[in-house]
Motif scaffolding. Structure first.
Motif, PDB file in Angstrom:
ATOM      1  N   ILE A  52      -0.112   9.495   2.353  1.00  0.00           N
ATOM      2  CA  ILE A  52      -0.391   8.537   3.332  1.00  0.00           C
ATOM      3  C   ILE A  52      -1.071   8.501   4.390  1.00  0.00           C
ATOM      4  N   GLU A 322       5.655   8.668  -3.898  1.00  0.00           N
ATOM      5  CA  GLU A 322       5.887   7.298  -4.499  1.00  0.00           C
ATOM      6  C   GLU A 322       7.337   6.775  -4.638  1.00  0.00           C
ATOM      7  N   ALA A 325       8.650   6.034  -1.124  1.00  0.00           N
ATOM      8  CA  ALA A 325       8.119   4.427  -0.630  1.00  0.00           C
ATOM      9  C   ALA A 325       8.948   3.387  -1.265  1.00  0.00           C
ATOM     10  N   ASP A 326       9.129   3.850  -2.831  1.00  0.00           N
ATOM     11  CA  ASP A 326       9.894   2.922  -3.602  1.00  0.00           C
ATOM     12  C   ASP A 326      11.399   2.636  -3.180  1.00  0.00           C
ATOM     13  N   VAL A 329      12.158   3.604   1.268  1.00  0.00           N
ATOM     14  CA  VAL A 329      11.699   2.473   1.983  1.00  0.00           C
ATOM     15  C   VAL A 329      12.128   0.901   1.482  1.00  0.00           C
TER      16      VAL A 329
END
Length: 504
Positions: A52, A322, A325-326, A329
C-alpha cells in the motif's frame, strides 16, 4: 436424480468445508507461518511499505506496461485479485457468520485471516516462481503450474502432480460458473429488484453487455476496469461503514467484548452464555473467513502471476495485504456495523432481528441513512459482486487454458458471459450449493501443493531477506526455469544501466 445429486454434494461439502477441510486450511497457514519465520508479524512495516505504501512512492508499482508487454502492473494484479475476493462474502458472509455462529465467529475470521496471509503469500511466491509464458507471451501461473512443475518434480510425484493440476483446473472452471458468476449475478439482480424495482431481466441484459465488452477484451481490459472499480467501491463502503459505526461509537467497546467472549463461549455479564458455543463460532468464523478472502483456494494466484513483478516475495507481500484488506478491514467494519446498531444482543449473542444476509446489513445502515441504507448496500453489492465476476472470469480462463490450450479460452469466455443471464433470471439453490463444493474442492489439491513445496517457499523467502534486508550479495531466486531466470537477470541489468544513464 436431483435428490441423489443433492445428497452426494452434501456429503462432499461436509468434507471440504467441514472439520477436515478447515483443519487443513488452518494447518497450512500455521505451517507456512512457522516455516517463513512469522513473516507477516516480523516484517509488518516492510510489507506495508512495499504494498500500500509503494502505491504512493514507487511509480513502477502502478505504471502501465506497453502494448507489446502482455503483463499487468502490480497494482492492477492486486485490484483484480481484490475484485474477486471482496464480494458478497464481505457483506452477506459476515452477517451469516454472526447469525449462525454468534459475534465470536468474527474473532475466528481474524485468526483464519492472520494465518491465511501466509497461505496467500506462499501461493503467490510459488505462482511467480513456477509461472510460464503462453503462446501470446502472457504469463500463466497458478496452482496447476506449481503442482505439475513443482510437486511433479519431486521423486515419484510426477503423475501425482499432473493429476492434481488437472483436478484443480477442472474444479476451478466449474466453480467459476457458480461462485464466480451465477451466484454473484443472482445476488445483484435480487438486490437491485428489491431496492430499486429493476426487473431481473433488465439487470441481466445490462450485465451481459457490460461483461462482453470487458471480459472478451482480455486480461488487460479486465485489469484496467478493476483498478478503477476496486478503489472506488472499497473507499465508498469503508466510509459508509465508518459513518454508521461512528454514529454508534458508544457501542464499540461492547461489540469487541461480545466478539472476544463469544469466541471462547465465556460467561456474559448476566451469568448467561454468550453466543452459540465455541464450536459454532470457530466453524462459521473459519468457513466465512475462507469464503471471504479465498486464501488457500489457489484462485487469486492466477492473476498475481500475471504481474510484471520479478521478485516472487514482492508479489507474496501483495497477497498478505490482500487478505488484510479483505478480512481485517472490510469484514471487521461490516461486523461492527451489525453489532453496534442494536440488532444483536451483545450480552447473549442472540439476534434481535429476523432478517438475513444483506438485508440485515441494509437494516443496520438504515439506522443512519434511513431508507437509503438498503439502497447503499444494494449498490455496494452490485460493485462488490460484479467485480468478483470480472476477477473470476480470468481465473476460469487460465484454468481452461491449462486444460485445453490458449486458443480454446475464447470459447470459455463466450460461455462465461452467456451464463450471466442465467444467473440473473433463474433460481440457483442447487447450483449455488454445487459451486460452493467445487470452490472447496479447489482447496484440497492446492494446499497439498503448498505444503509439499513449503521448503521452496522458505528458501525463496530466506533468499529475499538476505538480499533485500541484510544486503548480502547472493544470486536471486526468481524463477524455477533457467530461461526465465536469465531473462529477468538480463532485464534487471538493462534497467540498472538505464538508471545510471538517467542519473549522469
Amino acid at each position: 436424480m436431483l435428490d441423489t445429486i443433492t445428497s452426494i454434494n452434501s456429503a462432499v461439502n461436509g468434507v471440504v468445508w467441514g472439520p477436515i477441510g478447515l483443519a487443513l486450511l488452518f494447518g497450512t497457514g500455521l505451517v507456512m507461518t512457522v516455516r517463513t519465520g512469522g513473516f507477516q508479524f516480523g516484517h509488518v512495516g516492510h510489507w506495508m511499505k512495499n504494498t500500500i505504501g509503494a502505491i504512493f512512492t514507487n511509480k513502477k508499482v502502478t505504471a502501465h506496461t506497453n502494448k507489446e508487454d502482455m503483463a499487468i502492473s502490480q497494482f492492477q494484479s492486486l485490484c483484480t485479485a481484490l475484485a474477486a475476493t471482496i464480494g458478497t462474502g464481505n457483506i452477506v458472509g459476515v452477517a451469516t457468520a454472526i447469525i449462525s455462529g454468534g459475534p465470536g465467529a468474527i474473532f475466528w475470521m481474524w485468526v483464519m485471516a492472520i494465518l491465511g496471509m501466509m497461505t496467500n503469500y506462499s501461493e503467490n511466491v510459488l505462482g511467480i516462481f513456477y509461472r510460464r509464458k503462453n503462446e501470446k507471451g502472457e504469463w500463466s501461473g497458478g496452482a496447476m503450474y506449481y503442482l505439475a512443475d513443482g510437486l511433479g518434480a519431486k521423486k515419484g510425484c510426477r503423475a501425482l502432480g499432473r493429476v492434481l493440476a488437472v483436478l484443480f483446473s477442472c474444479f476451478c472452471v466449474l466453480a467459476s460458473f457458480g461462485i464466480g458468476n451465477m451466484s454473484q449475478i443472482n445476488s445483484i439482480a435480487g438486490n437491485m429488484s428489491s431496492a430499486f424495482n429493476i426487473p431481473n431481466v433488465v439487470t441481466g441484459v445490462a450485465l451481459v453487455l457490460l461483461s462482453a465488452l470487458v471480459i472478451l477484451g482480455g486480461l488487460k481490459r479486465v485489469a484496467a476496469v478493476t483498478e478503477k472499480i476496486v478503489p472506488v467501491m472499497a473507499i465508498m463502503y469503508i466510509v459508509g461503514a465508518l459513518i454508521v459505526v461512528g454514529a454508534h461509537f458508544t457501542a464499540i467497546p461492547a461489540a469487541f467484548a461480545a466478539i472476544f467472549k463469544g469466541a471462547f463461549a465465556l460467561p456474559a455479564a448476566g451469568g448467561g452464555i454468550l453466543g452459540y458455543g465455541i464450536s459454532q463460532a470457530i466453524t462459521w468464523g473459519f468457513k466465512r473467513g475462507a469464503f471471504s478472502n479465498e486464501a488457500g483456494l489457489g484462485s487469486s494466484v492466477m492473476v498475481h502471476s500475471s504481474s510484471n513483478v520479478r521478485e516472487p516475495v514482492q508479489q507474496g507481500m501483495w497477497g498478505i495485504f490482500e487478505v488484510f484488506a479483505d478480512t481485517i478491514v472490510v469484514c471487521t467494519l461490516t461486523a461492527l456495523v451489525v453489532l453496534t446498531t442494536g440488532f444483536v444482543d451483545l450480552e447473549t449473542g442472540h439476534m434481535l432481528s429476523d432478517v438475513q444476509g444483506s438485508a440485515l446489513v441494509g437494516q443496520a445502515f438504515s439506522t443512519v441513512f434511513g431508507h437509503y441504507g438498503p439502497k447503499f448496500v444494494a449498490v455496494s453489492i452490485l460493485l462488490f459482486a460484479y467485480s468478483t465476476v470480472l476477477g473470476w472470469s480470468h481465473y476460469g480462463t487460465k484454468a481452461f487454458e491449462y486444460l485445453f490450450g490458449t486458443k480454446a479460452s475464447v470459447g470459455y469466455k463466450v460461455v462465461f458471459v452467456g451464463m450471466v443471464m442465467v444467473g440473473a433470471t433463474m433460481k440457483l439453490g442447487l447450483a449455488w450449493d454445487l459451486s460452493d463444493t467445487f470452490n472447496g474442492l479447489m482447496m484440497l489439491p492446492n494446499l497439498i501443493g503448498v505444503l509439499a513445496l513449503s521448503g521452496t517457499v522458505a528458501k525463496i523467502t530466506k533468499n529475499y531477506i538476505e538480499r533485500q534486508l541484510c544486503g548480502r550479495n547472493i544470486a536471486p531466486m526468481w524463477s524455477a526455469f533457467e530461461i526465465y531466470q536469465k531473462e529477468e537477470e538480463a532485464q534487471e541489468a538493462a534497467e540498472v544501466q538505464l538508471d545510471k544513464a538517467a542519473n549522469e
